[in-house]
Design a protein around this motif. Structure first.
Motif, PDB file in Angstrom:
ATOM      1  N   GLN A  19      60.787  79.914 -16.172  1.00 37.24           N
ATOM      2  CA  GLN A  19      60.921  78.431 -15.443  1.00 37.24           C
ATOM      3  C   GLN A  19      59.266  78.172 -15.026  1.00 37.24           C
ATOM      4  O   GLN A  19      58.575  78.918 -14.444  1.00 37.24           O
ATOM      5  CB  GLN A  19      61.588  78.522 -14.466  1.00 37.24           C
ATOM      6  N   GLU A  20      58.595  77.018 -15.449  1.00 37.52           N
ATOM      7  CA  GLU A  20      57.512  76.607 -15.042  1.00 37.52           C
ATOM      8  C   GLU A  20      57.476  75.038 -14.885  1.00 37.52           C
ATOM      9  O   GLU A  20      57.754  74.409 -15.736  1.00 37.52           O
ATOM     10  CB  GLU A  20      56.496  77.067 -16.043  1.00 37.52           C
ATOM     11  N   LEU A  21      56.934  74.780 -13.617  1.00 35.43           N
ATOM     12  CA  LEU A  21      56.632  73.344 -13.357  1.00 35.43           C
ATOM     13  C   LEU A  21      55.281  73.057 -13.018  1.00 35.43           C
ATOM     14  O   LEU A  21      54.504  74.136 -12.373  1.00 35.43           O
ATOM     15  CB  LEU A  21      57.361  73.056 -11.882  1.00 35.43           C
ATOM     16  N   LYS A  22      54.608  72.238 -13.915  1.00 30.98           N
ATOM     17  CA  LYS A  22      53.169  71.888 -13.658  1.00 30.98           C
ATOM     18  C   LYS A  22      52.950  70.460 -13.481  1.00 30.98           C
ATOM     19  O   LYS A  22      53.992  69.612 -13.697  1.00 30.98           O
ATOM     20  CB  LYS A  22      52.655  71.982 -15.161  1.00 30.98           C
ATOM     21  N   PHE A  23      52.022  70.191 -12.380  1.00 30.03           N
ATOM     22  CA  PHE A  23      51.645  68.821 -12.248  1.00 30.03           C
ATOM     23  C   PHE A  23      49.988  68.728 -11.899  1.00 30.03           C
ATOM     24  O   PHE A  23      49.520  69.586 -11.780  1.00 30.03           O
ATOM     25  CB  PHE A  23      52.529  68.323 -11.185  1.00 30.03           C
TER      26      PHE A  23
END
Length: 160
Positions: free
Chosen positions: A73-77
């Motif tokens: 799982q990866e969240l980027k911003f």
């Protein structure tokens, strides 16, 4: 066989990103395979992180590995700006601690990344040019199950 209909949520926009240290006394109750309740102590909440609107992306990859199925799982911003005070704010998150990450979508639904046993890890890259100063922030972890939808997050309330 069972038919799988088209989802009504074909485009989900991440509107809010929040974090909580896994060391905070928290209980995560698995409602079912895809949902959980997050119970927090009184007066404790997830802390919000500002990000450039529209820049957040979440990706979850299912992989079959030797010990079994894993979900990466990866969240980027993007976090805009650069100054000497920014680093102290980023350091509140970036100090090697494992985190629970809550994503909130434009329709009000929420998802959880990480668990008490295996929190998400913070990573950052910085780009400064004549056109922009920006940090790409990411949170990632590997779980044995997909990220769960949050059915409830807040103080535990005794049922009547």
């Amino acid at each position: 066989m069972t038919a799988i209909p088209k989802s009504e949520n074909t485009v989900l926009l991440i509107t809010k990103i929040s974090y909580l240290e896994v060391t905070t006394p928290t209980s995560i109750f698995k409602v079912d395979k895809f949902h959980c309740n997050v119970y927090l102590p009184e007066f404790i909440t997830f802390d919000n992180i500002y990000f450039t609107p529209g820049s957040a992306t979440f990706e979850e990859k299912q992989k079959d590995e030797e010990p079994g199925r894993v979900y990466e799982q990866e969240l980027k911003f993007m976090f805009p700006g650069e100054d000497d005070q920014l680093m102290s704010l980023v350091d509140k998150i970036d100090n090697g601690r494992r985190l629970l990450i809550k994503m909130t979508f434009q329709n009000g639904t929420k998802k959880l990344i990480g668990s008490i046993e295996n929190g998400a890890v913070f990573l950052r890259s910085t780009k400064i040019s004549g056109k922009q100063s920006v940090h790409e922030i990411s949170f990632s972890c590997k779980q044995q199950y997909p990220s769960r939808w949050i059915s409830y997050d807040g103080v535990y309330i005794e049922p009547d």
